[in-house]
Design a protein around this motif. Structure first.
Motif, PDB file in Angstrom:
ATOM      1  N   ASP A 109       0.814  -1.219   0.000  1.00 53.53           N
ATOM      2  CA  ASP A 109       0.000   0.000   0.000  1.00 53.53           C
ATOM      3  C   ASP A 109       0.846   1.268   0.000  1.00 53.53           C
ATOM      4  OD1 ASP A 109      -2.342  -1.572   0.211  1.00 53.53           O
ATOM      5  OD2 ASP A 109      -2.156  -1.609   2.401  1.00 53.53           O
ATOM      6  N   ALA A 110       2.161   1.141   0.113  1.00 52.33           N
ATOM      7  CA  ALA A 110       3.034   2.309   0.268  1.00 52.33           C
ATOM      8  C   ALA A 110       2.855   3.328  -0.857  1.00 52.33           C
ATOM      9  CB  ALA A 110       4.494   1.876   0.372  1.00 52.33           C
ATOM     10  N   LYS A 111       2.783   2.869  -2.094  1.00 51.13           N
ATOM     11  CA  LYS A 111       2.665   3.814  -3.225  1.00 51.13           C
ATOM     12  C   LYS A 111       1.358   4.599  -3.142  1.00 51.13           C
ATOM     13  CE  LYS A 111       3.434   4.977  -7.858  1.00 51.13           C
ATOM     14  NZ  LYS A 111       2.959   6.328  -7.676  1.00 51.13           N
ATOM     15  N   CYS A 112       0.251   3.919  -2.854  1.00 50.17           N
ATOM     16  CA  CYS A 112      -1.041   4.621  -2.720  1.00 50.17           C
ATOM     17  C   CYS A 112      -0.995   5.618  -1.576  1.00 50.17           C
ATOM     18  CB  CYS A 112      -2.175   3.626  -2.482  1.00 50.17           C
ATOM     19  SG  CYS A 112      -2.693   2.746  -3.943  1.00 50.17           S
ATOM     20  N   CYS A 113      -0.440   5.212  -0.439  1.00 52.37           N
ATOM     21  CA  CYS A 113      -0.356   6.121   0.712  1.00 52.37           C
ATOM     22  C   CYS A 113       0.520   7.325   0.388  1.00 52.37           C
ATOM     23  CB  CYS A 113       0.182   5.384   1.936  1.00 52.37           C
ATOM     24  SG  CYS A 113      -0.970   4.163   2.613  1.00 52.37           S
ATOM     25  N   ALA A 114       1.633   7.101  -0.285  1.00 53.61           N
ATOM     26  CA  ALA A 114       2.523   8.202  -0.663  1.00 53.61           C
ATOM     27  C   ALA A 114       1.812   9.174  -1.606  1.00 53.61           C
ATOM     28  CB  ALA A 114       3.788   7.650  -1.312  1.00 53.61           C
ATOM     29  N   ASP A 115       1.091   8.635  -2.586  1.00 55.06           N
ATOM     30  CA  ASP A 115       0.357   9.489  -3.527  1.00 55.06           C
ATOM     31  C   ASP A 115      -0.707  10.316  -2.807  1.00 55.06           C
ATOM     32  OD1 ASP A 115       1.890   8.467  -5.587  1.00 55.06           O
ATOM     33  OD2 ASP A 115       0.333   7.114  -6.328  1.00 55.06           O
ATOM     34  N   ILE A 116      -1.446   9.682  -1.899  1.00 52.14           N
ATOM     35  CA  ILE A 116      -2.488  10.398  -1.156  1.00 52.14           C
ATOM     36  C   ILE A 116      -1.862  11.437  -0.239  1.00 52.14           C
ATOM     37  CG2 ILE A 116      -4.248  10.133   0.657  1.00 52.14           C
ATOM     38  CD1 ILE A 116      -4.955   7.411  -0.755  1.00 52.14           C
ATOM     39  N   HIS A 117      -0.737  11.112   0.373  1.00 56.09           N
ATOM     40  CA  HIS A 117      -0.062  12.070   1.250  1.00 56.09           C
ATOM     41  C   HIS A 117       0.330  13.319   0.456  1.00 56.09           C
ATOM     42  CE1 HIS A 117       2.021  11.542   5.388  1.00 56.09           C
ATOM     43  NE2 HIS A 117       1.535  12.757   5.265  1.00 56.09           N
ATOM     44  N   LEU A 134      -4.541  11.733   9.803  1.00 58.87           N
ATOM     45  CA  LEU A 134      -5.729  11.277   9.077  1.00 58.87           C
ATOM     46  C   LEU A 134      -5.787  12.074   7.788  1.00 58.87           C
ATOM     47  CD1 LEU A 134      -8.461   9.869   8.635  1.00 58.87           C
ATOM     48  CD2 LEU A 134      -9.491  11.592  10.132  1.00 58.87           C
ATOM     49  N   TYR A 135      -5.635  11.386   6.679  1.00 60.35           N
ATOM     50  CA  TYR A 135      -5.630  12.048   5.380  1.00 60.35           C
ATOM     51  C   TYR A 135      -6.535  11.299   4.412  1.00 60.35           C
ATOM     52  CZ  TYR A 135      -1.536  14.673   6.925  1.00 60.35           C
ATOM     53  OH  TYR A 135      -0.688  15.500   7.609  1.00 60.35           O
ATOM     54  N   LEU A 136      -7.332  12.063   3.697  1.00 57.60           N
ATOM     55  CA  LEU A 136      -8.141  11.519   2.610  1.00 57.60           C
ATOM     56  C   LEU A 136      -7.665  12.144   1.307  1.00 57.60           C
ATOM     57  CD1 LEU A 136     -11.772  11.743   4.055  1.00 57.60           C
ATOM     58  CD2 LEU A 136     -10.417   9.676   3.725  1.00 57.60           C
ATOM     59  N   SER A 137      -7.754  11.396   0.240  1.00 55.70           N
ATOM     60  CA  SER A 137      -7.499  11.969  -1.074  1.00 55.70           C
ATOM     61  C   SER A 137      -8.496  13.113  -1.270  1.00 55.70           C
ATOM     62  CB  SER A 137      -7.681  10.886  -2.139  1.00 55.70           C
ATOM     63  OG  SER A 137      -7.148  11.303  -3.353  1.00 55.70           O
ATOM     64  N   PRO A 138      -8.062  14.256  -1.799  1.00 51.80           N
ATOM     65  CA  PRO A 138      -8.920  15.444  -1.859  1.00 51.80           C
ATOM     66  C   PRO A 138     -10.313  15.221  -2.452  1.00 51.80           C
ATOM     67  CG  PRO A 138      -6.702  16.029  -2.485  1.00 51.80           C
ATOM     68  CD  PRO A 138      -6.725  14.527  -2.326  1.00 51.80           C
ATOM     69  N   GLU A 139     -10.447  14.329  -3.416  1.00 51.65           N
ATOM     70  CA  GLU A 139     -11.773  14.124  -4.029  1.00 51.65           C
ATOM     71  C   GLU A 139     -12.758  13.442  -3.083  1.00 51.65           C
ATOM     72  OE1 GLU A 139      -9.073  10.883  -5.893  1.00 51.65           O
ATOM     73  OE2 GLU A 139      -8.844  12.919  -5.124  1.00 51.65           O
ATOM     74  N   TYR A 140     -12.277  12.955  -1.947  1.00 56.77           N
ATOM     75  CA  TYR A 140     -13.151  12.304  -0.966  1.00 56.77           C
ATOM     76  C   TYR A 140     -13.397  13.153   0.281  1.00 56.77           C
ATOM     77  CZ  TYR A 140     -12.509   8.289  -3.950  1.00 56.77           C
ATOM     78  OH  TYR A 140     -12.492   7.460  -5.037  1.00 56.77           O
ATOM     79  N   VAL A 141     -12.829  14.356   0.308  1.00 55.24           N
ATOM     80  CA  VAL A 141     -13.018  15.267   1.441  1.00 55.24           C
ATOM     81  C   VAL A 141     -14.439  15.824   1.414  1.00 55.24           C
ATOM     82  CG1 VAL A 141     -12.285  17.519   2.372  1.00 55.24           C
ATOM     83  CG2 VAL A 141     -10.577  15.856   1.625  1.00 55.24           C
ATOM     84  N   ALA A 142     -15.018  16.012   2.588  1.00 54.28           N
ATOM     85  CA  ALA A 142     -16.354  16.602   2.765  1.00 54.28           C
ATOM     86  C   ALA A 142     -17.472  15.734   2.180  1.00 54.28           C
ATOM     87  CB  ALA A 142     -16.403  18.023   2.188  1.00 54.28           C
ATOM     88  N   LYS A 143     -17.273  14.428   2.200  1.00 48.57           N
ATOM     89  CA  LYS A 143     -18.298  13.498   1.718  1.00 48.57           C
ATOM     90  C   LYS A 143     -18.741  12.532   2.811  1.00 48.57           C
ATOM     91  CE  LYS A 143     -16.879  13.460  -3.180  1.00 48.57           C
ATOM     92  NZ  LYS A 143     -17.244  14.714  -3.532  1.00 48.57           N
ATOM     93  N   GLY A 144     -18.282  12.739   4.045  1.00 48.28           N
ATOM     94  CA  GLY A 144     -18.679  11.890   5.159  1.00 48.28           C
ATOM     95  C   GLY A 144     -17.689  10.784   5.493  1.00 48.28           C
ATOM     96  N   TYR A 145     -16.668  10.574   4.654  1.00 54.51           N
ATOM     97  CA  TYR A 145     -15.714   9.502   4.909  1.00 54.51           C
ATOM     98  C   TYR A 145     -14.789   9.838   6.081  1.00 54.51           C
ATOM     99  CZ  TYR A 145     -17.527   8.057   0.426  1.00 54.51           C
ATOM    100  OH  TYR A 145     -18.374   7.706  -0.588  1.00 54.51           O
ATOM    101  N   GLY A 146     -14.473  11.097   6.256  1.00 53.86           N
ATOM    102  CA  GLY A 146     -13.666  11.511   7.400  1.00 53.86           C
ATOM    103  C   GLY A 146     -14.383  11.228   8.708  1.00 53.86           C
ATOM    104  N   LYS A 147     -15.680  11.494   8.748  1.00 53.14           N
ATOM    105  CA  LYS A 147     -16.462  11.208   9.954  1.00 53.14           C
ATOM    106  C   LYS A 147     -16.484   9.712  10.235  1.00 53.14           C
ATOM    107  CE  LYS A 147     -20.906  11.495  12.277  1.00 53.14           C
ATOM    108  NZ  LYS A 147     -20.559  10.308  13.051  1.00 53.14           N
ATOM    109  N   GLN A 148     -16.667   8.914   9.172  1.00 47.28           N
ATOM    110  CA  GLN A 148     -16.650   7.460   9.371  1.00 47.28           C
ATOM    111  C   GLN A 148     -15.290   7.008   9.904  1.00 47.28           C
ATOM    112  OE1 GLN A 148     -18.666   4.875   6.356  1.00 47.28           O
ATOM    113  NE2 GLN A 148     -18.939   6.811   5.263  1.00 47.28           N
ATOM    114  N   ALA A 149     -14.221   7.624   9.406  1.00 43.49           N
ATOM    115  CA  ALA A 149     -12.881   7.272   9.879  1.00 43.49           C
ATOM    116  C   ALA A 149     -12.706   7.667  11.343  1.00 43.49           C
ATOM    117  CB  ALA A 149     -11.817   7.944   9.008  1.00 43.49           C
ATOM    118  N   ILE A 150     -13.167   8.854  11.712  1.00 43.87           N
ATOM    119  CA  ILE A 150     -13.075   9.295  13.116  1.00 43.87           C
ATOM    120  C   ILE A 150     -13.872   8.356  14.020  1.00 43.87           C
ATOM    121  CG2 ILE A 150     -13.942  11.072  14.700  1.00 43.87           C
ATOM    122  CD1 ILE A 150     -11.271  11.825  13.715  1.00 43.87           C
TER     123      ILE A 150
END
Length: 173
Positions: A17-25, A97-113
């Motif tokens: 998963d390192a490449k995906c995590c690096a890209d999202i970071h 806690l980081y989400l890829s920008p296209e997933y911000v403000a869609k409720g996924y951050g709350k689910q993660a919290i």
């Protein structure tokens, strides 16, 4: 929030998963910090994220997790025993806690919290700490909405002149 037929999950991150995590970071920092942190610092980190993530995930034991939607990684989170010397043993830390920008403000951050709170409680802790860039108002509002309260502590972030501010969460007993 995303469609009801989308499968949201959080699982322990693996070396693959390192490449995906690096890209999202990299995408997340460019999205969230572009008006806060000098571009040259963001660019320096962008060039190193893959190396950093390979190192972190080569020995991952209950710290780094990926957030998936229908098995596609859309973000990541890191939790650990609190690193601050002034916090008692009852604190666990949300390191990131980081989400890829296209997933911000869609409720996924709350689910993660919600998942983070449950996971930390299951580990036997009743308080959570985290640090956020003082000027990152979007993130600060997000954490405040999730019940975190600033205790006023600040420290240099290590990213130019920016400061981090600490937030705490205490479970209702």
């Amino acid at each position: 929030m995303g469609g009801d037929d989308m499968r949201f999950d959080i699982r322990l991150a693996e070396l693959d998963d390192a490449k995906c995590c690096a890209d999202i970071h990299a995408k997340s920092w460019n999205f969230a910090y572009s008006d806060i942190v000098p571009k040259e610092i963001i660019d320096e980190y962008d060039a190193r994220w893959l190396m950093i993530w390979n190192k972190m995930l080569s020995n991952n034991i209950n710290s780094h997790y990926v957030i998936t939607l229908d098995d596609v990684i859309i973000g990541f989170l890191t939790i650990s025993v609190a690193r601050d010397n002034d916090l008692k043993d009852s604190f666990y830390e949300l390191v990131g806690l980081y989400l890829s920008p296209e997933y911000v403000a869609k409720g996924y951050g709350k689910q993660a919290i919600d998942w983070i709170k449950k996971e930390i409680k299951n580990r036997g802790y009743d308080k959570i700490s985290l640090w956020v860039l003082e000027e990152n108002n979007r993130a600060r509002r997000f954490y405040e909405k999730a019940g975190f309260v600033s205790d006023g502590e600040t420290k240099p972030s290590g990213l130019a002149e920016t400061l981090e501010i600490r937030y705490l969460y205490k479970f209702d007993l």
